[in-house]
Motif scaffolding. Structure first.
Motif, mmCIF file in Angstrom:
data_model
loop_
_atom_site.group_PDB
_atom_site.id
_atom_site.type_symbol
_atom_site.label_atom_id
_atom_site.label_comp_id
_atom_site.label_asym_id
_atom_site.label_seq_id
_atom_site.Cartn_x
_atom_site.Cartn_y
_atom_site.Cartn_z
ATOM 1 N N SER A 106 -1.012 3.839 -98.395
ATOM 2 C CA SER A 106 -0.684 5.261 -98.394
ATOM 3 C C SER A 106 0.273 5.586 -97.245
ATOM 4 C CB SER A 106 -1.959 6.104 -98.254
ATOM 5 O OG SER A 106 -2.661 5.770 -97.064
ATOM 6 N N ARG A 107 0.284 4.696 -96.235
ATOM 7 C CA ARG A 107 1.189 4.878 -95.102
ATOM 8 C C ARG A 107 1.540 3.517 -94.503
ATOM 9 N NH1 ARG A 107 -0.113 7.673 -89.226
ATOM 10 N NH2 ARG A 107 1.975 8.400 -88.753
ATOM 11 N N ILE A 108 2.822 3.341 -94.180
ATOM 12 C CA ILE A 108 3.288 2.101 -93.572
ATOM 13 C C ILE A 108 3.999 2.436 -92.268
ATOM 14 C CG2 ILE A 108 4.831 0.113 -93.805
ATOM 15 C CD1 ILE A 108 4.551 0.393 -96.842
ATOM 16 N N THR A 109 3.651 1.709 -91.213
ATOM 17 C CA THR A 109 4.367 1.809 -89.946
ATOM 18 C C THR A 109 4.958 0.444 -89.644
ATOM 19 O OG1 THR A 109 2.860 3.510 -89.100
ATOM 20 C CG2 THR A 109 4.219 2.340 -87.494
ATOM 21 N N ASP A 110 6.269 0.386 -89.461
ATOM 22 C CA ASP A 110 6.973 -0.880 -89.260
ATOM 23 C C ASP A 110 7.747 -0.811 -87.947
ATOM 24 O OD1 ASP A 110 8.508 -3.221 -89.483
ATOM 25 O OD2 ASP A 110 8.689 -3.015 -91.643
ATOM 26 N N PHE A 111 7.542 -1.822 -87.099
ATOM 27 C CA PHE A 111 8.207 -1.838 -85.803
ATOM 28 C C PHE A 111 9.129 -3.045 -85.712
ATOM 29 C CE2 PHE A 111 7.908 -3.439 -81.294
ATOM 30 C CZ PHE A 111 8.875 -2.571 -80.793
ATOM 31 N N GLY A 112 10.415 -2.797 -85.435
ATOM 32 C CA GLY A 112 11.391 -3.868 -85.286
ATOM 33 C C GLY A 112 11.964 -3.900 -83.879
ATOM 34 N N ILE A 113 11.964 -5.081 -83.259
ATOM 35 C CA ILE A 113 12.497 -5.204 -81.902
ATOM 36 C C ILE A 113 13.942 -5.681 -81.925
ATOM 37 C CG2 ILE A 113 12.236 -6.337 -79.673
ATOM 38 C CD1 ILE A 113 9.323 -6.701 -80.255
ATOM 39 N N SER A 114 14.136 -6.886 -82.409
ATOM 40 C CA SER A 114 15.474 -7.481 -82.372
ATOM 41 C C SER A 114 16.280 -7.231 -83.626
ATOM 42 C CB SER A 114 15.364 -8.991 -82.123
ATOM 43 O OG SER A 114 14.553 -9.596 -83.112
ATOM 44 N N LEU A 115 15.622 -6.833 -84.712
ATOM 45 C CA LEU A 115 16.302 -6.627 -85.985
ATOM 46 C C LEU A 115 15.891 -5.299 -86.615
ATOM 47 C CD1 LEU A 115 15.757 -10.171 -87.555
ATOM 48 C CD2 LEU A 115 17.892 -9.315 -86.544
ATOM 49 N N ILE A 116 16.753 -4.792 -87.486
ATOM 50 C CA ILE A 116 16.398 -3.639 -88.301
ATOM 51 C C ILE A 116 15.306 -4.095 -89.277
ATOM 52 C CG2 ILE A 116 17.243 -1.908 -89.935
ATOM 53 C CD1 ILE A 116 18.546 -1.734 -87.180
ATOM 54 N N PRO A 117 14.238 -3.318 -89.485
ATOM 55 C CA PRO A 117 13.193 -3.722 -90.425
ATOM 56 C C PRO A 117 13.748 -4.007 -91.821
ATOM 57 C CG PRO A 117 12.434 -1.892 -89.081
ATOM 58 C CD PRO A 117 13.894 -2.072 -88.768
ATOM 59 N N GLY A 118 13.142 -4.997 -92.497
ATOM 60 C CA GLY A 118 13.637 -5.431 -93.802
ATOM 61 C C GLY A 118 13.742 -4.323 -94.831
ATOM 62 N N LEU A 119 12.829 -3.350 -94.803
ATOM 63 C CA LEU A 119 12.854 -2.259 -95.775
ATOM 64 C C LEU A 119 14.035 -1.312 -95.569
ATOM 65 C CD1 LEU A 119 9.053 -1.390 -96.002
ATOM 66 C CD2 LEU A 119 10.466 -2.443 -97.783
ATOM 67 N N LEU A 120 14.759 -1.483 -94.466
ATOM 68 C CA LEU A 120 15.903 -0.612 -94.174
ATOM 69 C C LEU A 120 17.223 -1.382 -94.132
ATOM 70 C CD1 LEU A 120 14.313 1.525 -91.291
ATOM 71 C CD2 LEU A 120 14.553 2.171 -93.695
ATOM 72 N N GLN A 121 17.191 -2.667 -94.463
ATOM 73 C CA GLN A 121 18.398 -3.480 -94.339
ATOM 74 C C GLN A 121 19.339 -3.323 -95.532
ATOM 75 O OE1 GLN A 121 17.294 -7.568 -93.639
ATOM 76 N NE2 GLN A 121 16.200 -7.109 -91.731
ATOM 77 N N THR A 122 20.638 -3.438 -95.265
ATOM 78 C CA THR A 122 21.631 -3.513 -96.336
ATOM 79 C C THR A 122 21.736 -4.974 -96.789
ATOM 80 O OG1 THR A 122 23.471 -3.961 -94.832
ATOM 81 C CG2 THR A 122 22.967 -1.639 -95.290
ATOM 82 N N PRO A 123 22.288 -5.225 -97.986
ATOM 83 C CA PRO A 123 22.464 -6.608 -98.433
ATOM 84 C C PRO A 123 23.301 -7.450 -97.463
ATOM 85 C CG PRO A 123 22.704 -5.121 -100.283
ATOM 86 C CD PRO A 123 22.623 -4.262 -99.058
ATOM 87 N N SER A 124 24.386 -6.877 -96.937
ATOM 88 C CA SER A 124 25.256 -7.632 -96.022
ATOM 89 C C SER A 124 24.536 -7.980 -94.733
ATOM 90 C CB SER A 124 26.524 -6.824 -95.716
ATOM 91 O OG SER A 124 27.286 -6.630 -96.890
ATOM 92 N N TYR A 125 23.792 -7.040 -94.213
ATOM 93 C CA TYR A 125 23.022 -7.282 -92.984
ATOM 94 C C TYR A 125 21.958 -8.342 -93.245
ATOM 95 C CZ TYR A 125 20.179 -6.153 -88.831
ATOM 96 O OH TYR A 125 19.475 -6.211 -87.644
ATOM 97 N N ALA A 126 21.255 -8.237 -94.382
ATOM 98 C CA ALA A 126 20.208 -9.203 -94.717
ATOM 99 C C ALA A 126 20.788 -10.608 -94.831
ATOM 100 C CB ALA A 126 19.515 -8.804 -96.017
ATOM 101 N N ARG A 127 21.957 -10.737 -95.462
ATOM 102 C CA ARG A 127 22.592 -12.060 -95.589
ATOM 103 C C ARG A 127 22.928 -12.630 -94.212
ATOM 104 N NH1 ARG A 127 25.455 -9.274 -99.663
ATOM 105 N NH2 ARG A 127 24.680 -9.835 -101.740
ATOM 106 N N ALA A 128 23.432 -11.776 -93.330
ATOM 107 C CA ALA A 128 23.784 -12.230 -91.987
ATOM 108 C C ALA A 128 22.541 -12.689 -91.228
ATOM 109 C CB ALA A 128 24.503 -11.113 -91.224
ATOM 110 N N VAL A 129 21.439 -11.966 -91.377
ATOM 111 C CA VAL A 129 20.189 -12.345 -90.726
ATOM 112 C C VAL A 129 19.702 -13.685 -91.254
ATOM 113 C CG1 VAL A 129 17.738 -11.779 -90.509
ATOM 114 C CG2 VAL A 129 19.450 -9.991 -90.194
ATOM 115 N N LEU A 130 19.694 -13.838 -92.574
ATOM 116 C CA LEU A 130 19.183 -15.059 -93.186
ATOM 117 C C LEU A 130 20.066 -16.263 -92.884
ATOM 118 C CD1 LEU A 130 18.071 -13.547 -96.607
ATOM 119 C CD2 LEU A 130 16.579 -14.392 -94.795
ATOM 120 N N SER A 131 21.359 -16.041 -92.795
ATOM 121 C CA SER A 131 22.254 -17.150 -92.458
ATOM 122 C C SER A 131 22.016 -17.620 -91.031
ATOM 123 C CB SER A 131 23.717 -16.735 -92.640
ATOM 124 O OG SER A 131 24.065 -15.703 -91.721
ATOM 125 N N GLY A 132 21.580 -16.712 -90.181
ATOM 126 C CA GLY A 132 21.310 -17.060 -88.785
ATOM 127 C C GLY A 132 20.061 -17.898 -88.603
#
Length: 278
Positions: A106-132
């Motif tokens: 019913s409620r989700i709290t997501d905390f990201g330190i070094s990266l933008i949380p996955g539920l808020l990522q764009t495809p290009s950003y996600a690809r860059a993260v995964l390639s790293g």
């Protein structure tokens, strides 16, 4: 705490318990009517066992549930609306757990330190993260599409309220370069304007604060205790016991006090995006 074990019927068992209580029946009386044991009823309601579609139909008759609510419960028992079918490896198993919790919370709290949380990522950003992190190219697009597909819960009419805390350094870390990061920040700003989404930035001025040990997500439910998912490089672990999850619930409240408010966060995101233009 558990690793790699699937979170079967997080919502189904809790809903069956709620319906039983509304009908005024005890676990003992339900067991007597169905010719089973009170332990069977209890284990079904806590998710310790997975009921069959036929068993759910019997319970619905007993509780007076008909029509669409009954159909949804039976579908969950049939896995049509329940846990996502997955391949038998540990990381995929954990991802299925996360997707189940996202769907039922019913409620989700997501905390990201070094990266933008996955539920808020764009495809290009996600690809860059995964390639790293050296994800094989053959798995890249599947991972990206899965991550983006999960974001539908942000706009789902009956979806959970979502609260995101993001460290300012995650906004300034140029994952994928300036162009990718600019698009990501604009997307983040747009997400923050969705009705059920709140994005709060923890500014650098906060210094050392609770939560810096690593990213985590808290899933809260109407009928059961919260779950916490602590992400790490090899997947992550789930916490379910109250003495384990309460620490993270406290951290969420402290982040709430430390972070910029929604308006201030939106302004900072916009300012950092503009800096990338230059």
């Amino acid at each position: 705490m558990f690793r790699g074990r699937r979170v079967f019927q997080v919502g189904l068992g809790a809903e069956l318990r709620r319906l039983r209580e509304l009908s005024g029946l005890s676990t003992r009386s339900v067991a007597a009517k169905l010719g089973t044991s009170p332990a069977w009823v209890s284990r079904t309601e806590t998710g310790a066992r997975k009921p069959t579609a036929a068993e759910v139909k019997e319970l619905c008759v007993l509780y007076g549930v008909t029509g669409e609510p009954k159909d949804k419960l039976v579908a969950k028992a049939s896995d049509d609306g329940g846990t996502v079918p997955i391949p038998a490896d540990e990381y995929a198993d954990q991802l299925a757990n996360v997707m189940t919790l996202e769907r039922e919370a019913s409620r989700i709290t997501d905390f990201g330190i070094s990266l933008i949380p996955g539920l808020l990522q764009t495809p290009s950003y996600a690809r860059a993260v995964l390639s790293g992190v050296s994800v094989p190219m053959r798995d890249m697009e599947l991972s990206v599409s899965t991550r983006i597909g999960r974001q539908c819960l942000l706009t789902r009419p009956n979806g959970p309220g979502t609260r995101f805390f993001v460290d300012e350094f995650a906004l300034r870390r140029r994952i994928g370069g300036a162009q990718v990061m600019r698009g990501q920040l604009k997307h983040l700003h747009a997400c923050a304007e969705l009705p059920k989404v709140t994005v709060r930035v923890v500014p650098v001025e906060a210094g050392a604060y609770p939560g810096l040990e690593g990213p985590f997500a808290v899933y809260e439910f109407e009928a059961i205790s919260p779950y916490v998912y602590i992400e790490n490089q090899k997947g992550g672990i789930f916490l379910t016991k109250a003495d384990e999850t309460c620490e993270y619930l406290d951290v969420c409240e402290q982040l709430q006090a430390l972070a910029l408010d929604a308006v201030g966060s939106a302004k900072l995101i916009e300012r950092i995006a503009k800096e990338l233009d230059h």
